[in-house]
Write an enzyme that holds these catalytic residues in place. Structure first.
Site, short mmCIF file in Angstrom:
data_model
loop_
_atom_site.label_atom_id
_atom_site.label_comp_id
_atom_site.label_asym_id
_atom_site.label_seq_id
_atom_site.Cartn_x
_atom_site.Cartn_y
_atom_site.Cartn_z
N HIS A 1 1.28 -1.74 0.09
CA HIS A 1 -0.23 0.30 -0.43
C HIS A 1 1.58 1.20 0.12
CE1 HIS A 1 1.17 -0.81 4.26
NE2 HIS A 1 0.61 0.98 4.58
N HIS B 1 1.48 4.08 1.94
CA HIS B 1 1.98 5.24 3.06
C HIS B 1 2.83 4.92 2.90
CE1 HIS B 1 -1.59 4.22 5.36
NE2 HIS B 1 -1.76 5.45 5.03
N ASP C 1 6.23 4.93 4.63
CA ASP C 1 6.62 3.86 5.30
C ASP C 1 6.46 2.65 4.56
OD1 ASP C 1 4.55 3.54 6.35
OD2 ASP C 1 4.70 1.97 7.92
N HIS C 2 5.86 2.36 3.27
CA HIS C 2 5.97 1.44 2.50
C HIS C 2 6.59 1.47 1.41
CE1 HIS C 2 3.90 -1.33 6.34
NE2 HIS C 2 3.76 -0.35 6.44
N HIS D 1 -6.91 -2.20 5.30
CA HIS D 1 -6.23 -1.39 5.97
C HIS D 1 -6.90 0.07 6.05
CE1 HIS D 1 -3.10 0.24 7.92
NE2 HIS D 1 -2.44 1.39 6.80
N ASP E 1 0.40 -4.21 7.07
CA ASP E 1 -0.79 -3.19 7.04
C ASP E 1 -2.01 -3.71 7.35
OD1 ASP E 1 1.34 -2.32 7.47
OD2 ASP E 1 0.70 -0.19 7.55
N HIS F 1 7.46 -4.68 12.03
CA HIS F 1 6.12 -3.21 11.76
C HIS F 1 5.54 -3.18 13.03
CE1 HIS F 1 3.07 -1.18 9.98
NE2 HIS F 1 3.46 -0.55 9.69
#
Length: 318
Positions: free
Chosen positions: A72, A74, A76-77, A155, A222, A280
């Site tokens: 996804h 976001h 941090d990914h 998510h 997530d 995570h």
């Protein structure tokens, strides 16, 4: 005590945890990033900020990458995608590298791939996912026989988990081959054709071999608990799964679209997972032992509470 160098391969199939933090990196945990070595394939999952440098520490070159898979969009990914793509270009990687991601995140993926000025010579194939199923192959991609499948998670924005499945095969029995008078190139012909005519009669591959279940791997980031989590994890040899929160904060986990260590370990235990990797982690927790203690209340298989640059082999199938 002897410590294995960070770039030392222990298996032809293994996971390298490049980063194990969640939203905020810490002094000891980089943003997300996971490299799966699977024979000649190297799939980079969720390249968060700093992934290119973590690859250097782990001894992973951009040329080795055969696919990038993003769960996804976001930060941090995904924020590390820009640097990884520019490194693919700089190193002149000769093969096509597919980049798989939720289709709703295409504008962010395209922006990351063209985020600053550089000489574009990378060969990417952007693959936006809009449904569950096997991820299509693309021309010029380097790949083996294992199939990568995606499934929609639950998510706060569109997210997919991934699963890699190797086809079942057979393990040849040297004693039975010798008894049947089969050796050398004839073994290969038997495997290829399924049967072989010999002076003593026809020998089927089933007569001189045993079933060998294919290996499997799942990557679940997530998400709240949902059917896709169970489907991805079902019977896999190695499960990499987020455990952002401890169960005492289960309400926070639900509200923010995440799992607890107890939930993740319960999935592993009830799905027959052989080796579990928890990762995570929220920066609110400072003691990794808490995650292991919670997971061990329900899961008794191989367990890794991941730290940056950990290497975890995919368990062998007999």
């Amino acid at each position: 005590m002897f410590q294995r160098p960070a770039n030392h391969r222990v298996s032809s199939r293994e996971l390298v945890a490049l980063g194990t933090a969640s939203q905020v990196p810490t002094r000891t945990r980089n943003h997300n990033g996971y490299a799966l070595f699977w024979d000649d394939e190297v799939i980079l999952f969720d390249p968060g900020e700093g992934t290119q440098r973590q690859m250097l520490h782990a001894g992973i070159s951009a040329t080795a990458l055969t696919r990038i898979a993003i769960t996804h969009l976001h930060g941090d990914h995904s924020l590390g995608l820009a640097g990884v793509v520019q490194r693919i270009s700089l190193d002149g990687v000769p093969h096509t590298v597919p980049v798989t991601f939720p289709a709703s995140g295409r504008r962010w993926v395209e922006a990351l791939c063209d985020s600053t000025a550089y000489y574009h010579q990378e060969r990417l194939a952007l693959q936006g996912l809009s449904r569950d199923g096997v991820v299509p192959r693309v021309p010029g991609e380097l790949h083996g026989p294992a199939a990568l499948r995606a499934a929609r998670l639950d998510h706060s924005l569109e997210a997919y988990g991934y699963r890699l499945d190797e086809p079942d095969g057979r393990r040849m029995d040297p004693a039975r081959l010798a008894a049947a008078g089969i050796s050398g190139p004839d073994v290969g012909r038997l495997v290829r054709d399924g049967m072989l005519r010999t002076p003593h009669g026809t020998v089927r591959v089933e007569d001189v071999s045993d079933p060998r279940p294919g290996q499997s791997f799942a990557f679940v980031m997530d998400t709240r608990m949902c059917d896709a989590v169970w489907g991805l994890a079902d019977g896999v040899d190695l499960l990499v799964i987020e455990s952002t929160f401890l169960d005492r904060d289960r309400d926070l986990a639900r509200d923010h679209g995440h799992l607890t260590a107890l939930q993740a370990a319960t999935v592993a235990a009830q799905s027959g997972v052989r080796s579990l990797v928890l990762t995570h982690f929220s920066q609110r927790y400072t003691d990794p032992a808490e995650f292991e203690k919670e997971a061990r209340t329900v899961f008794d298989g191989d367990l890794t509470v991941a730290a940056d640059l950990d290497r975890v082999p995919v368990p062998r199938r007999g």
